[in-house]
Motif scaffolding. Structure first.
Motif, PDB file in Angstrom:
ATOM      1  N   VAL A   1      -0.909 -10.217  -9.223  1.00 45.87           N
ATOM      2  CA  VAL A   1      -1.368  -9.279  -8.189  1.00 45.87           C
ATOM      3  C   VAL A   1      -2.887  -9.195  -8.195  1.00 45.87           C
ATOM      4  O   VAL A   1      -3.522  -9.125  -7.138  1.00 45.87           O
ATOM      5  CB  VAL A   1      -0.742  -7.884  -8.422  1.00 45.87           C
ATOM      6  CG1 VAL A   1      -1.276  -6.882  -7.402  1.00 45.87           C
ATOM      7  CG2 VAL A   1       0.777  -7.965  -8.359  1.00 45.87           C
ATOM      8  N   VAL A   2      -3.463  -9.209  -9.400  1.00 45.06           N
ATOM      9  CA  VAL A   2      -4.919  -9.190  -9.511  1.00 45.06           C
ATOM     10  C   VAL A   2      -5.520 -10.417  -8.814  1.00 45.06           C
ATOM     11  O   VAL A   2      -6.494 -10.307  -8.049  1.00 45.06           O
ATOM     12  CB  VAL A   2      -5.351  -9.161 -10.991  1.00 45.06           C
ATOM     13  CG1 VAL A   2      -6.872  -9.286 -11.116  1.00 45.06           C
ATOM     14  CG2 VAL A   2      -4.874  -7.880 -11.656  1.00 45.06           C
TER      15      VAL A   2
ATOM     16  N   PHE B   1       3.187  -6.425 -17.856  1.00 47.04           N
ATOM     17  CA  PHE B   1       1.884  -7.074 -17.988  1.00 47.04           C
ATOM     18  C   PHE B   1       1.822  -8.415 -17.256  1.00 47.04           C
ATOM     19  O   PHE B   1       0.784  -8.761 -16.676  1.00 47.04           O
ATOM     20  CB  PHE B   1       1.564  -7.283 -19.472  1.00 47.04           C
ATOM     21  CG  PHE B   1       1.420  -6.003 -20.243  1.00 47.04           C
ATOM     22  CD1 PHE B   1       0.301  -5.212 -20.090  1.00 47.04           C
ATOM     23  CD2 PHE B   1       2.416  -5.578 -21.116  1.00 47.04           C
ATOM     24  CE1 PHE B   1       0.158  -4.026 -20.789  1.00 47.04           C
ATOM     25  CE2 PHE B   1       2.289  -4.397 -21.820  1.00 47.04           C
ATOM     26  CZ  PHE B   1       1.155  -3.614 -21.653  1.00 47.04           C
ATOM     27  N   VAL B   2       2.919  -9.150 -17.265  1.00 53.09           N
ATOM     28  CA  VAL B   2       2.912 -10.494 -16.668  1.00 53.09           C
ATOM     29  C   VAL B   2       3.010 -10.429 -15.151  1.00 53.09           C
ATOM     30  O   VAL B   2       2.289 -11.151 -14.442  1.00 53.09           O
ATOM     31  CB  VAL B   2       4.067 -11.332 -17.266  1.00 53.09           C
ATOM     32  CG1 VAL B   2       4.200 -12.652 -16.520  1.00 53.09           C
ATOM     33  CG2 VAL B   2       3.835 -11.583 -18.746  1.00 53.09           C
TER      34      VAL B   2
ATOM     35  N   ALA C   1      -8.362 -12.791  -4.141  1.00 53.03           N
ATOM     36  CA  ALA C   1      -8.501 -13.944  -3.246  1.00 53.03           C
ATOM     37  C   ALA C   1      -8.497 -13.561  -1.767  1.00 53.03           C
ATOM     38  O   ALA C   1      -8.666 -14.431  -0.907  1.00 53.03           O
ATOM     39  CB  ALA C   1      -7.382 -14.939  -3.505  1.00 53.03           C
ATOM     40  N   LEU C   2      -8.308 -12.291  -1.472  1.00 55.05           N
ATOM     41  CA  LEU C   2      -8.223 -11.895  -0.065  1.00 55.05           C
ATOM     42  C   LEU C   2      -9.566 -11.904   0.659  1.00 55.05           C
ATOM     43  O   LEU C   2      -9.604 -11.832   1.882  1.00 55.05           O
ATOM     44  CB  LEU C   2      -7.600 -10.487   0.038  1.00 55.05           C
ATOM     45  CG  LEU C   2      -6.121 -10.395  -0.334  1.00 55.05           C
ATOM     46  CD1 LEU C   2      -5.631  -8.957  -0.221  1.00 55.05           C
ATOM     47  CD2 LEU C   2      -5.286 -11.312   0.562  1.00 55.05           C
ATOM     48  N   GLY C   3     -10.652 -11.981  -0.113  1.00 50.77           N
ATOM     49  CA  GLY C   3     -11.959 -12.124   0.509  1.00 50.77           C
ATOM     50  C   GLY C   3     -12.670 -10.825   0.791  1.00 50.77           C
ATOM     51  O   GLY C   3     -13.861 -10.830   1.118  1.00 50.77           O
ATOM     52  N   ASN C   4     -11.995  -9.708   0.670  1.00 51.61           N
ATOM     53  CA  ASN C   4     -12.621  -8.422   0.900  1.00 51.61           C
ATOM     54  C   ASN C   4     -13.366  -7.993  -0.353  1.00 51.61           C
ATOM     55  O   ASN C   4     -12.807  -7.969  -1.446  1.00 51.61           O
ATOM     56  CB  ASN C   4     -11.545  -7.384   1.277  1.00 51.61           C
ATOM     57  CG  ASN C   4     -12.144  -6.045   1.631  1.00 51.61           C
ATOM     58  OD1 ASN C   4     -12.616  -5.329   0.760  1.00 51.61           O
ATOM     59  ND2 ASN C   4     -12.121  -5.714   2.919  1.00 51.61           N
TER      60      ASN C   4
ATOM     61  N   PHE D   1      -8.728  -5.439 -10.244  1.00 50.27           N
ATOM     62  CA  PHE D   1      -8.379  -5.435 -11.661  1.00 50.27           C
ATOM     63  C   PHE D   1      -7.678  -4.146 -12.085  1.00 50.27           C
ATOM     64  O   PHE D   1      -7.213  -4.031 -13.218  1.00 50.27           O
ATOM     65  CB  PHE D   1      -9.634  -5.674 -12.500  1.00 50.27           C
ATOM     66  CG  PHE D   1     -10.351  -6.940 -12.127  1.00 50.27           C
ATOM     67  CD1 PHE D   1      -9.900  -8.167 -12.592  1.00 50.27           C
ATOM     68  CD2 PHE D   1     -11.451  -6.913 -11.274  1.00 50.27           C
ATOM     69  CE1 PHE D   1     -10.542  -9.342 -12.232  1.00 50.27           C
ATOM     70  CE2 PHE D   1     -12.100  -8.085 -10.912  1.00 50.27           C
ATOM     71  CZ  PHE D   1     -11.643  -9.304 -11.390  1.00 50.27           C
ATOM     72  N   LEU D   2      -7.598  -3.189 -11.161  1.00 52.60           N
ATOM     73  CA  LEU D   2      -6.839  -1.972 -11.446  1.00 52.60           C
ATOM     74  C   LEU D   2      -5.340  -2.238 -11.517  1.00 52.60           C
ATOM     75  O   LEU D   2      -4.581  -1.434 -12.080  1.00 52.60           O
ATOM     76  CB  LEU D   2      -7.097  -0.920 -10.361  1.00 52.60           C
ATOM     77  CG  LEU D   2      -8.493  -0.282 -10.317  1.00 52.60           C
ATOM     78  CD1 LEU D   2      -8.670   0.477  -9.006  1.00 52.60           C
ATOM     79  CD2 LEU D   2      -8.704   0.647 -11.505  1.00 52.60           C
ATOM     80  N   ALA D   3      -4.890  -3.350 -10.942  1.00 52.51           N
ATOM     81  CA  ALA D   3      -3.457  -3.614 -10.807  1.00 52.51           C
ATOM     82  C   ALA D   3      -2.782  -3.987 -12.118  1.00 52.51           C
ATOM     83  O   ALA D   3      -1.564  -3.886 -12.235  1.00 52.51           O
ATOM     84  CB  ALA D   3      -3.231  -4.731  -9.775  1.00 52.51           C
TER      85      ALA D   3
END
Length: 288
Positions: A214-215, A208-209, A220-223, A231-233
Motif C-alpha cells: 500500500v505504501v 505488516f506484509v 507511485a500515484l504521483g501526488n 508511509f503512514l499505511a
C-alpha cells in the motif's frame, strides 16, 4: 434400621493466616512469567527455538558491527539504522511470541483461573502487553549496548569519544523504545483475536506484509501530498517517519515525508492508543 457408622475425620484443614499479597503482586508475577515465556525460559527446547533464532540473528548483526569497527574504525550501521534495518526479524519475533503469550490461554481456557485471583481483565491484558514490549526492547536495546561497549574500546579519543558515542546511541535506544511500545500493542491485539497460534502468527505477519505494498502504491500515484503521507499505511514505516521527524534525516537521507512529521507523530500516538483501547475492550468481552 442400620446403625450409623459415619465418622467426621479431622484432617487438619486450617484457615490461611499469612499475608495476602494482593493485586500488585499478581500483576508483577504475571508480567514476570510472561516475560520468561517470551524467551522460552522455563519451558522445553521447542519453545526456545524461534525466539532464540531471532535473538541469534540480531546478536549476529551486532557482533559483525563490533568486528568491523575494531578492524576498520568505521561504522557499518548506525545505532538508528540498527532497529530500522531489522524490521523482518522484529516482525518474526512478534509473530512467534505474541501468540505464545495470549493465544495459548484462549485455546486452553485458562482465563477463568487468572480472573479468579485479584487480577482484573485489564490487568491481564496490560501485563501481557508490557511483557511483550519489554521483550522487544531487550531484543533491540541489548545489541546496541554491546556495540557501544565494543566501540568505546576501539576509539582513541578517550572520555570525549565515549560521550560522543553515547550521544549517537541515544536516538538508537529511543527508536528501539518507540518500536517496542507501538509494535507490541499491534501484535498482542491481533494475537488476542484467536486461540490458534498458527493463525495468530499469520495474522500478525499479514498486518505488516499486506500494508507494505500500500505504501508503494500510494507513493507511485504521483501526488506530492500522498507521497509524503504514504508511509503512514505501514506500522514499520510509520515509526521510521516518526523517528525521522524527532531526530532528523539519518546521514542526510531518509524517507520523503516533507513537512508531515507532526502527522507521523499523531499517527503513532493514535495507533498506540487505538490498539490498547481495543485490547482492553477485547478482554472485557472475552468469555471467562
Amino acid at each position: 434400621m442400620a446403625p450409623q457408622t459415619s465418622v467426621i475425620h479431622d484432617i487438619g484443614y486450617q484457615r490461611y493466616k499469612g499475608a495476602r499479597l494482593g493485586r500488585w503482586y499478581a500483576n508483577r508475577s504475571l508480567y514476570e512469567h510472561s516475560l520468561r515465556t517470551a524467551f522460552g525460559i522455563g519451558r522445553g527446547a521447542k519453545a526456545k527455538i524461534f525466539p532464540w533464532l531471532v535473538i541469534g540473528i540480531v546478536l549476529g548483526v551486532a557482533i559483525v558491527e563490533i568486528a568491523v569497527r575494531s578492524i576498520t574504525g568505521e561504522a557499518l550501521i548506525t545505532y538508528r539504522g540498527f532497529a530500522a534495518g531489522l524490521s523482518f526479524p522484529i516482525m518474526l519475533f512478534l509473530a512467534v511470541v505474541a501468540p505464545e503469550l495470549v493465544s495459548r490461554d484462549l485455546r486452553d481456557r485458562t482465563l477463568p483461573l487468572y480472573f479468579s485471583r485479584p487480577l482484573s481483565r485489564s490487568d491481564y491484558a496490560l501485563a501481557k502487553y508490557s511483557a511483550l514490549a519489554t521483550a522487544v526492547l531487550l531484543l533491540l536495546g541489548v545489541p546496541q549496548l554491546l556495540i557501544y561497549i565494543g566501540a568505546i574500546f576501539t576509539r582513541t579519543d578517550g572520555f570525549s569519544g565515549a560521550m560522543k558515542e553515547l550521544g549517537d546511541m541515544g536516538p538508537g535506544l529511543a527508536g528501539a523504545l518507540i518500536r517496542a511500545v507501538v509494535l507490541a500493542g499491534v501484535a498482542i491485539l491481533v494475537a488476542s483475536t484467536t486461540g490458534r497460534r498458527a493463525f495468530a502468527a499469520a495474522f500478525i505477519v499479514g498486518v505488516f506484509v499486506i500494508t507494505a505494498p500500500v505504501v508503494g502504491i500510494l507513493s507511485a500515484l504521483g501526488n506530492e501530498t500522498l507521497l509524503h503521507l504514504a508511509f503512514l499505511a505501514n506500522p514499520m514505516t510509520l515509526l521510521q517517519g516518526l523517528e525521522q521527524w524527532i531526530f532528523g534525516r539519518p546521514g542526510g537521507e531518509g524517507m520523503p515525508i516533507g513537512d508531515m512529521g507532526p502527522v507521523y507523530g499523531v499517527g503513532a500516538v493514535a495507533l498506540l492508543a487505538g490498539t490498547l483501547l481495543l485490547l482492553l475492550a477485547r478482554y472485557r468481552k472475552v468469555a471467562a
